[in-house]
Design a protein around this motif. Sequence first.
Motif, PDB file in Angstrom:
ATOM      1  N   LEU A 227       0.924  -1.160  -0.033  1.00 37.82           N
ATOM      2  CA  LEU A 227       0.085   0.125   0.206  1.00 37.82           C
ATOM      3  C   LEU A 227       0.890   1.006  -0.100  1.00 37.82           C
ATOM      4  CD1 LEU A 227      -3.164  -0.865   2.103  1.00 37.82           C
ATOM      5  CD2 LEU A 227      -2.753  -0.460  -0.274  1.00 37.82           C
ATOM      6  N   SER A 228       1.703   1.238   0.520  1.00 35.76           N
ATOM      7  CA  SER A 228       2.059   2.108   0.308  1.00 35.76           C
ATOM      8  C   SER A 228       3.158   2.453  -0.961  1.00 35.76           C
ATOM      9  CB  SER A 228       3.876   2.372   1.615  1.00 35.76           C
ATOM     10  OG  SER A 228       4.710   0.965   1.332  1.00 35.76           O
ATOM     11  N   ASP A 229       3.503   1.707  -1.658  1.00 31.09           N
ATOM     12  CA  ASP A 229       3.640   2.091  -2.869  1.00 31.09           C
ATOM     13  C   ASP A 229       3.013   3.424  -3.632  1.00 31.09           C
ATOM     14  OD1 ASP A 229       5.445   1.762  -5.586  1.00 31.09           O
ATOM     15  OD2 ASP A 229       4.979  -0.151  -5.969  1.00 31.09           O
ATOM     16  N   ILE A 263      -8.377  -0.575  -2.988  1.00 35.85           N
ATOM     17  CA  ILE A 263      -6.866   0.216  -2.792  1.00 35.85           C
ATOM     18  C   ILE A 263      -7.036   1.046  -1.882  1.00 35.85           C
ATOM     19  CG2 ILE A 263      -4.507   1.469  -3.982  1.00 35.85           C
ATOM     20  CD1 ILE A 263      -4.553  -1.103  -5.904  1.00 35.85           C
ATOM     21  N   ARG A 264      -7.775   1.701  -2.468  1.00 33.39           N
ATOM     22  CA  ARG A 264      -8.007   3.837  -1.307  1.00 33.39           C
ATOM     23  C   ARG A 264      -8.934   3.383  -0.250  1.00 33.39           C
ATOM     24  NH1 ARG A 264     -10.749   5.479  -5.848  1.00 33.39           N
ATOM     25  NH2 ARG A 264     -13.079   5.101  -4.797  1.00 33.39           N
ATOM     26  N   SER A 265     -10.225   2.246  -0.210  1.00 32.93           N
ATOM     27  CA  SER A 265     -10.310   2.888   1.110  1.00 32.93           C
ATOM     28  C   SER A 265      -9.336   2.182   1.984  1.00 32.93           C
ATOM     29  CB  SER A 265     -10.892   1.762   1.230  1.00 32.93           C
ATOM     30  OG  SER A 265     -11.022  -0.052   1.015  1.00 32.93           O
ATOM     31  N   GLN A 266      -8.570   1.207   0.716  1.00 34.03           N
ATOM     32  CA  GLN A 266      -7.426   0.178   2.665  1.00 34.03           C
ATOM     33  C   GLN A 266      -6.175   1.324   2.960  1.00 34.03           C
ATOM     34  OE1 GLN A 266      -7.588  -3.050   4.301  1.00 34.03           O
ATOM     35  NE2 GLN A 266      -9.764  -2.108   3.623  1.00 34.03           N
ATOM     36  N   ARG A 267      -6.270   2.425   1.966  1.00 35.90           N
ATOM     37  CA  ARG A 267      -4.881   3.032   2.834  1.00 35.90           C
ATOM     38  C   ARG A 267      -5.380   3.899   3.396  1.00 35.90           C
ATOM     39  NH1 ARG A 267      -2.765   3.934  -4.069  1.00 35.90           N
ATOM     40  NH2 ARG A 267      -0.634   2.466  -3.257  1.00 35.90           N
ATOM     41  N   LEU A 268      -6.981   4.766   2.937  1.00 38.83           N
ATOM     42  CA  LEU A 268      -7.863   5.851   3.740  1.00 38.83           C
ATOM     43  C   LEU A 268      -8.268   5.371   5.246  1.00 38.83           C
ATOM     44  CD1 LEU A 268     -10.123   6.931   1.076  1.00 38.83           C
ATOM     45  CD2 LEU A 268      -8.321   8.545   2.516  1.00 38.83           C
ATOM     46  N   GLU A 269      -7.976   3.802   5.209  1.00 42.42           N
ATOM     47  CA  GLU A 269      -8.575   2.903   6.780  1.00 42.42           C
ATOM     48  C   GLU A 269      -6.923   3.265   7.907  1.00 42.42           C
ATOM     49  OE1 GLU A 269     -10.143   2.593   8.781  1.00 42.42           O
ATOM     50  OE2 GLU A 269     -12.039   2.883   6.871  1.00 42.42           O
ATOM     51  N   GLY A 270      -5.929   2.458   7.103  1.00 39.97           N
ATOM     52  CA  GLY A 270      -4.738   2.697   7.118  1.00 39.97           C
ATOM     53  C   GLY A 270      -4.377   4.376   7.827  1.00 39.97           C
TER      54      GLY A 270
END
Length: 319
Positions: A227-229, A263-270
Amino acid sequence: MPAATVRPASQELTSSVAVSFDHWKHLVAESFVPLAARTADVDGFRGQMRSRVLDRMSVVEVTATSHEVHRTPALIAQAGERYFKLNLQLEGTGLLIQDNREALLRPGDLAIYDTNRPYTLAFEEEARMMVVMFPCDALSLPSDYVGQLAAVRMAGSAGLSGIVGQFIRQLSENLEVLSGPSGSRLATNALDLVSTMLHAEMDIVPDRMKPQALLAVSVREYIEANLSDPMLSPASIAAAHFISTRHLHNVFHESGTTVASWIRSQRLEGARRELRDPLHAGKSVGAVAAGWGFLDAAHFSRTFRDAFGVSPRDWRRGA
């Protein structure tokens, strides 16, 4: 797609005692999803609930005499968001029925079920349980994967299910002190443990898992690890799994979402979790965003506000 949130509920610890069975039916519907409740002893019925919302997860302790609840197709048709519920039996026994499977739950046992499909929970005598409810996308696992374990008894006597059961039991015994960043952190830990437990349960009987579901799990694990990429994309994900991008999109389509939105939802949650985490209080909002693959600070701020209704800075301040 905006990140999902739990049903509106107080962030404070709430405790309710049913004054009648009609009142109980109201409490059940307000605490969970709409359910049809029945009892053979309306006059003698007793029930109470203690509940708290930890981030996106509702934790509810239920104590009640003999009754049953039904999630019917008609009630499902009224539903908005899809949730999973995890039951930990604390006292007495309960019978969970979903997808033509039955799980008889004794103290310490766990079982998961899906609010988007009909189910029944029946208690012949007085029982006490913990119910953990969370949106289906709060787990990194595909919904179909979790669905294969619906109404499967997970013994609390040993193994990972025993560890998870003890963790949830401790949550239930400390609801009054769970709040703020520490509560959110514990909620994340609890869902991580649940995901690990479900992985282990499927490993016991891997033949029950369809190849498409196995691929979906592998893809999600790959995305979570990368996700950081900022260059993470459907093309790079497909290439890493030696499949076409069309096949990749089909995998997510079957789960009712898209690659980009997941991907967007996982990044936002993180990012959302990290902004409230005391361990990262010294990081700037921009640094947190970049760590989750958002290189444009303005874009991150707009996307965060669209998803959660508050700016990243206000969220960090607890506004």
